[in-house]
Design a protein around this motif. Sequence first.
Motif, short mmCIF file in Angstrom:
data_model
loop_
_atom_site.label_atom_id
_atom_site.label_comp_id
_atom_site.label_asym_id
_atom_site.label_seq_id
_atom_site.Cartn_x
_atom_site.Cartn_y
_atom_site.Cartn_z
N ARG A 276 38.21 40.64 41.90
CA ARG A 276 36.76 40.76 41.76
C ARG A 276 36.38 41.92 40.85
O ARG A 276 35.49 41.80 40.01
N LEU A 277 37.06 43.07 41.03
CA LEU A 277 36.76 44.25 40.21
C LEU A 277 37.08 43.97 38.74
O LEU A 277 36.29 44.31 37.84
N ASN A 278 38.21 43.33 38.49
CA ASN A 278 38.59 43.01 37.12
C ASN A 278 37.60 42.04 36.50
O ASN A 278 37.20 42.17 35.33
N PHE A 279 37.16 41.06 37.28
CA PHE A 279 36.18 40.08 36.81
C PHE A 279 34.87 40.76 36.43
O PHE A 279 34.30 40.47 35.37
N GLN A 280 34.40 41.66 37.27
CA GLN A 280 33.14 42.36 37.01
C GLN A 280 33.25 43.25 35.77
O GLN A 280 32.33 43.32 34.96
#
Length: 376
Positions: A276-280
């Motif tokens: 999720r962090l990488n996606f954001q």
Amino acid sequence: MLKVQDKTKSARQRVYEALENPKSLAERSLAGSLVALIFASICTIVIEARSPTIFERYRIYFDAFDLFVLLCFSIEYIARLWSYPRARDYALSWYGALDLAAIAPAALCLFFGSPCNLAWLRALRLLRLLRVLKLGKQTKRRGALWSGILARTLPYIGVALAFKTLMLYFEGQDWWIDLKNLGPIMAMIGFAIGMLLGSKLSVAQTRLHKFEDTVMELTGILQNLLFSLKDTGLLLRWSSTLEDVMRSGRGLQRFFELHDEITQEFQKSKIDTSIRLNFQQKTAYIINKMKWETPLVYDDFIQRVTIFYTVALIIAVPGIFGFLSVALIVYILGGMYFVISDMDRPIDHDKDSLINADFSSLTSFNDRAKAKATTQ
């Protein structure tokens, strides 16, 4: 009577569109011929200023060419007056004044005959060079005729050559100052401008590659999420909207709404925190860097230095060599500036943009995802 008026109106509309936005081969050829006449006129004035012996020897041919140019420009001016929706607005406009200035001095020579030999009246022919100022408007509207760097630099080349032509007259005067000793200084300034443009090119190229790499990395994350999310339709709508935003620059508000929805879907589907962090992070980078540019102060400084350098070159380098040097310098430095500026904006929605980031990986993902959803 009504049918005749309709035909007349239709003919005017066709002439107007042919002059303002040429599309067919004949219209583009006509537009190109008019531009060629502008530069040919500059050449004849240069020959008259620097090689008066040759000019006098073949004067009859130069006079015939002037008459031909006068005829062509006059026909175009009359056609514009006739075809424009409001002829008065065109006649009083800046571009209308330029067109009139291009033909008025030659018309005076034609009607008054011998006074044309007077120095002051002959000098008025230089007003024809003002027509090069229209090239900026023309090249913007004639993307099918001109393309790439030529379309961007041609107006500036024309203006520079017009001013250099004026300088050729001054250089022939006894009171003109000899500036040949400025050669080393001009070379150093040109080298410095090259360094400035090179620095900007390095930054722009790095940013462009980083942007493309981030799009590919985000596409990989999307491919992984396609098999992890429960609502794959939401993911597809999100990626398709992102592609639309990158292509058109519109729909950003809709994208943010979908982004909030997909963030909530991540939590429901218990997607790993690192994913999720990488996606954001990847998404925020793409959205924020889409219109990123070099700081305005640096860009303005390069513009001003390049303009001042070109003006100094026009004054300092004499003769035909200076005439050719000015055209070459404007094309090279101006072309470099426009190419680097386009690279500096990874996504530019201007139709005249030369370089855009490659986000075909995202397009391929959306196409495959849509095809898979259709078969299911």
